[in-house]
Motif scaffolding. Structure first.
Motif, PDB file in Angstrom:
ATOM      1  N   THR A 201       9.291  -3.393  -0.406  1.00 12.13           N
ATOM      2  CA  THR A 201       9.730  -4.218  -1.534  1.00 12.13           C
ATOM      3  C   THR A 201       8.575  -4.627  -2.444  1.00 12.13           C
ATOM      4  OG1 THR A 201       9.611  -6.189  -0.133  1.00 12.13           O
ATOM      5  CG2 THR A 201      11.747  -5.097  -0.343  1.00 12.13           C
ATOM      6  N   GLU A 202       7.386  -4.818  -1.879  1.00 11.64           N
ATOM      7  CA  GLU A 202       6.187  -5.102  -2.669  1.00 11.64           C
ATOM      8  C   GLU A 202       4.975  -4.480  -1.982  1.00 11.64           C
ATOM      9  OE1 GLU A 202       9.200  -8.160  -3.108  1.00 11.64           O
ATOM     10  OE2 GLU A 202       7.759  -8.138  -1.435  1.00 11.64           O
ATOM     11  N   TYR A 203       3.969  -4.137  -2.766  1.00 13.66           N
ATOM     12  CA  TYR A 203       2.706  -3.644  -2.223  1.00 13.66           C
ATOM     13  C   TYR A 203       1.565  -4.276  -3.005  1.00 13.66           C
ATOM     14  CZ  TYR A 203       2.731  -0.472  -6.283  1.00 13.66           C
ATOM     15  OH  TYR A 203       2.772   0.048  -7.559  1.00 13.66           O
ATOM     16  N   GLY A 204       0.397  -4.400  -2.366  1.00 17.33           N
ATOM     17  CA  GLY A 204      -0.715  -4.992  -3.086  1.00 17.33           C
ATOM     18  C   GLY A 204      -1.914  -5.258  -2.204  1.00 17.33           C
ATOM     19  N   VAL A 205      -2.796  -6.119  -2.703  1.00 15.76           N
ATOM     20  CA  VAL A 205      -4.046  -6.433  -2.010  1.00 15.76           C
ATOM     21  C   VAL A 205      -4.133  -7.940  -1.785  1.00 15.76           C
ATOM     22  CG1 VAL A 205      -5.349  -4.437  -2.796  1.00 15.76           C
ATOM     23  CG2 VAL A 205      -5.216  -6.444  -4.259  1.00 15.76           C
ATOM     24  N   LEU A 206      -4.821  -8.311  -0.695  1.00 14.57           N
ATOM     25  CA  LEU A 206      -4.937  -9.731  -0.338  1.00 14.57           C
ATOM     26  C   LEU A 206      -6.281  -9.990   0.326  1.00 14.57           C
ATOM     27  CD1 LEU A 206      -2.283 -12.047   1.222  1.00 14.57           C
ATOM     28  CD2 LEU A 206      -4.505 -11.836   2.346  1.00 14.57           C
ATOM     29  N   ASN A 207      -6.836 -11.161   0.034  1.00 13.43           N
ATOM     30  CA  ASN A 207      -8.044 -11.624   0.709  1.00 13.43           C
ATOM     31  C   ASN A 207      -7.863 -13.099   1.026  1.00 13.43           C
ATOM     32  OD1 ASN A 207     -10.673 -11.709   1.754  1.00 13.43           O
ATOM     33  ND2 ASN A 207     -11.541 -12.319  -0.214  1.00 13.43           N
ATOM     34  N   ASP A 208      -8.174 -13.489   2.268  1.00 17.17           N
ATOM     35  CA  ASP A 208      -8.041 -14.900   2.626  1.00 17.17           C
ATOM     36  C   ASP A 208      -9.345 -15.483   3.165  1.00 17.17           C
ATOM     37  OD1 ASP A 208      -8.172 -13.715   5.089  1.00 17.17           O
ATOM     38  OD2 ASP A 208      -6.183 -14.351   5.760  1.00 17.17           O
ATOM     39  N   SER A 209     -10.456 -14.793   2.891  1.00 16.06           N
ATOM     40  CA  SER A 209     -11.730 -15.322   3.375  1.00 16.06           C
ATOM     41  C   SER A 209     -12.908 -14.762   2.595  1.00 16.06           C
ATOM     42  CB  SER A 209     -11.903 -15.006   4.866  1.00 16.06           C
ATOM     43  OG  SER A 209     -13.117 -15.523   5.361  1.00 16.06           O
ATOM     44  N   GLY A 210     -13.546 -15.614   1.787  1.00 19.18           N
ATOM     45  CA  GLY A 210     -14.802 -15.250   1.146  1.00 19.18           C
ATOM     46  C   GLY A 210     -14.702 -14.311  -0.033  1.00 19.18           C
ATOM     47  N   THR A 211     -15.808 -13.597  -0.271  1.00 15.50           N
ATOM     48  CA  THR A 211     -15.898 -12.721  -1.433  1.00 15.50           C
ATOM     49  C   THR A 211     -15.210 -11.383  -1.172  1.00 15.50           C
ATOM     50  OG1 THR A 211     -18.023 -11.816  -0.712  1.00 15.50           O
ATOM     51  CG2 THR A 211     -18.072 -13.780  -2.126  1.00 15.50           C
ATOM     52  N   GLY A 212     -14.909 -10.688  -2.248  1.00 16.44           N
ATOM     53  CA  GLY A 212     -14.297  -9.379  -2.125  1.00 16.44           C
ATOM     54  C   GLY A 212     -13.873  -8.847  -3.479  1.00 16.44           C
ATOM     55  N   GLY A 213     -13.499  -7.592  -3.514  1.00 15.88           N
ATOM     56  CA  GLY A 213     -13.055  -6.976  -4.758  1.00 15.88           C
ATOM     57  C   GLY A 213     -12.111  -5.822  -4.470  1.00 15.88           C
ATOM     58  N   ALA A 214     -11.335  -5.436  -5.475  1.00 18.19           N
ATOM     59  CA  ALA A 214     -10.412  -4.309  -5.334  1.00 18.19           C
ATOM     60  C   ALA A 214     -10.216  -3.652  -6.690  1.00 18.19           C
ATOM     61  CB  ALA A 214      -9.073  -4.770  -4.764  1.00 18.19           C
TER      62      ALA A 214
END
Length: 234
Positions: A201-214
């Motif tokens: 139903t949905e797709y994507g990216v997630l971060n729940d801690s600190g730095t990051g990029g996509a």
């Protein structure tokens, strides 16, 4: 490059899908049947699209903050998504999956990929109609591909992961063939085989801690390239 008419039609189609998703779990999901976009390739309409703060193409955050569009050539083009997550918070960006059958998505190893950086920056698929072992009728769960389960790929620096289908995924809920939680993993092909009715139903990216990029997110025949505004990041 898409013609203007094609872009307009694509936006109208995806807007309709987003409106349906916003209404909650559809009746067919509760009844245990499937109404996926049968006949359409995963990621339809196909092509490469540039996403910017002024033209987000239905990318949206779920239960968290949206990423910042940052300048820089570390990933694709002149910018990327800054996925920094503050302490106690989460940063994510999702797109409607048009009820793609998980089995169709898992059929080609090149159907899922992204450029990413950060120990906990993950690629996620939100499902309905998975075969949950607690018999929850909606079959909702989220499948997660992240560096700790995949040789820390992208954990220490930018990486291009273009074979996520064959990587190690874990499920937030216990489903057929896969216990819930980070310690139990399987390839997307295996998960799809054990959950033949599951849809995305949905797709994507997630971060729940600190730095990051996509950046450069691939979903089936669709590629999304994220770029900041010409006069600076937003």
């Amino acid at each position: 490059m898409f013609l203007r008419g094609v872009r307009s039609s694509s936006a109208a189609l995806l807007a309709a899908v987003a409106a349906l998703i916003a209404l909650g779990v559809p009746a067919w999901a509760e009844q245990g049947s499937s109404d996926s976009a049968e006949g359409l390739p995963p990621g339809f309409p196909c092509g490469t699209t540039t996403v910017s703060p002024l033209s987000t193409w239905l990318w949206f955050p779920i239960d968290g903050r949206a990423p910042r569009y940052a300048e820089g050539t570390q990933a694709s083009g002149t910018g990327y998504l800054d996925m920094y997550a503050p302490p106690g918070g989460r940063t994510n960006y999702f797109h409607p999956g048009i009820n793609t059958r998980l089995s169709d998505l898992a059929a080609d190893p090149q159907n899922l990929g992204f450029m990413h950086q950060g120990q906990y920056v993950s690629f996620q698929l939100r499902l309905r109609l998975a075969d949950r072992t607690d018999t929850n009728r909606s079959g909702f769960t989220t499948l997660v591909w992240w560096p700790p389960a995949n040789g820390n790929e992208g954990g220490a620096g930018w990486a291009t992961s273009d074979n996520l289908v064959t990587g190690n995924w874990w499920s937030t809920q216990a489903i057929q063939g896969l216990a819930g939680g980070q310690q139990s993993t399987a390839s997307l092909q295996t998960i799809a085989q054990n959950n033949p009715d599951a849809i995305v139903t949905e797709y994507g990216v997630l971060n729940d801690s600190g730095t990051g990029g996509a950046d450069r997110i691939v979903y089936g025949c669709r590629t999304w390239d994220f770029e900041p505004l010409a006069d600076g990041s937003a």
